[in-house]
Design a protein around this motif. Structure first.
Motif, short mmCIF file in Angstrom:
data_model
loop_
_atom_site.label_atom_id
_atom_site.label_comp_id
_atom_site.label_asym_id
_atom_site.label_seq_id
_atom_site.Cartn_x
_atom_site.Cartn_y
_atom_site.Cartn_z
N ASN A 1 -1.63 -1.69 6.89
CA ASN A 1 -1.87 -0.64 7.86
C ASN A 1 -2.44 -0.33 9.20
N GLY A 2 -2.53 -0.59 10.20
CA GLY A 2 -3.99 -0.71 11.62
C GLY A 2 -4.44 -2.39 11.45
N GLY A 3 -4.00 -3.32 10.86
CA GLY A 3 -4.20 -4.32 10.43
C GLY A 3 -3.53 -5.32 11.56
N ALA A 4 -3.45 -6.44 11.64
CA ALA A 4 -2.18 -7.64 12.69
C ALA A 4 -0.97 -7.68 11.51
N PRO A 5 -0.17 -7.21 12.86
CA PRO A 5 1.58 -7.41 11.56
C PRO A 5 1.21 -8.65 10.74
N ALA B 1 -2.24 -10.05 7.41
CA ALA B 1 -2.55 -11.09 7.92
C ALA B 1 -3.24 -12.31 7.61
N ILE B 2 -3.46 -12.04 6.42
CA ILE B 2 -5.03 -13.27 5.73
C ILE B 2 -3.94 -14.21 5.24
N THR B 3 -4.68 -15.63 5.23
CA THR B 3 -4.42 -16.79 5.29
C THR B 3 -5.48 -17.29 4.37
#
Length: 152
Positions: A91-95, A115-117
């Motif tokens: 929530n509040g981060g990149a979708p 949405a991390i790699t």
């Protein structure tokens, strides 16, 4: 691991039902994909939507009990996902959900959020909470997860 067919990879678990559901989704029979999503939830207490992408050879250990994967997550080839693992949004981060490279090992209870790699050849320790990108070839542990070693 021998590959008996395109769905099971020789090992029946929550990813098996995901692959069957994904097949139905890809040929335009989305109601059938929803049936397999429901079966996954009923049999394994897992949520693995047919909209996520899971690479060849990837499987859940111990049949995939309590695994939750974000609908837009992408998981590479030959990964191992432990029990009670969450690949979720923030929530509040990149979708979107996490993107995992190839040959990633995720220990029991780990949470990969946002949405991390995650790079290739990464090991994520049990119960780690990963909130940031992880480079190739490292081991991360802790809350929040930190690099503790290079896997070379």
């Amino acid at each position: 691991m021998s590959h008996d067919n395109e769905f099971t990879g020789g090992y029946y678990n929550a990813v098996t039902l995901y692959r069957i559901g994904r097949y139905f989704r890809n040929i335009g029979l989305r109601p059938f994909s929803k049936v397999f999503e429901a079966l996954t939830h009923f049999l394994f207490s897992s949520t693995i939507p047919s909209t996520c992408q899971i690479g060849e050879g990837t499987y859940c250990s111990h049949r995939g009990i309590a695994v939750v994967i974000h609908k837009s997550s992408v998981i590479g080839k030959n990964c191992v996902i432990g029990t009670s693992v969450v690949l979720g949004g923030r929530n509040g981060g990149a979708p979107g959900g996490p993107i995992l490279g190839d040959r990633v090992y995720i220990g029991t209870g780990a949470k990969i959020i946002g949405a991390i790699t995650i790079g290739n050849d990464v090991k994520i320790g049990a119960n780690a909470v990963v909130l940031n990108d992880v480079p190739d070839g490292v081991t991360v542990v802790g809350i929040p997860a930190k690099v503790i070693s290079n896997n070379e």
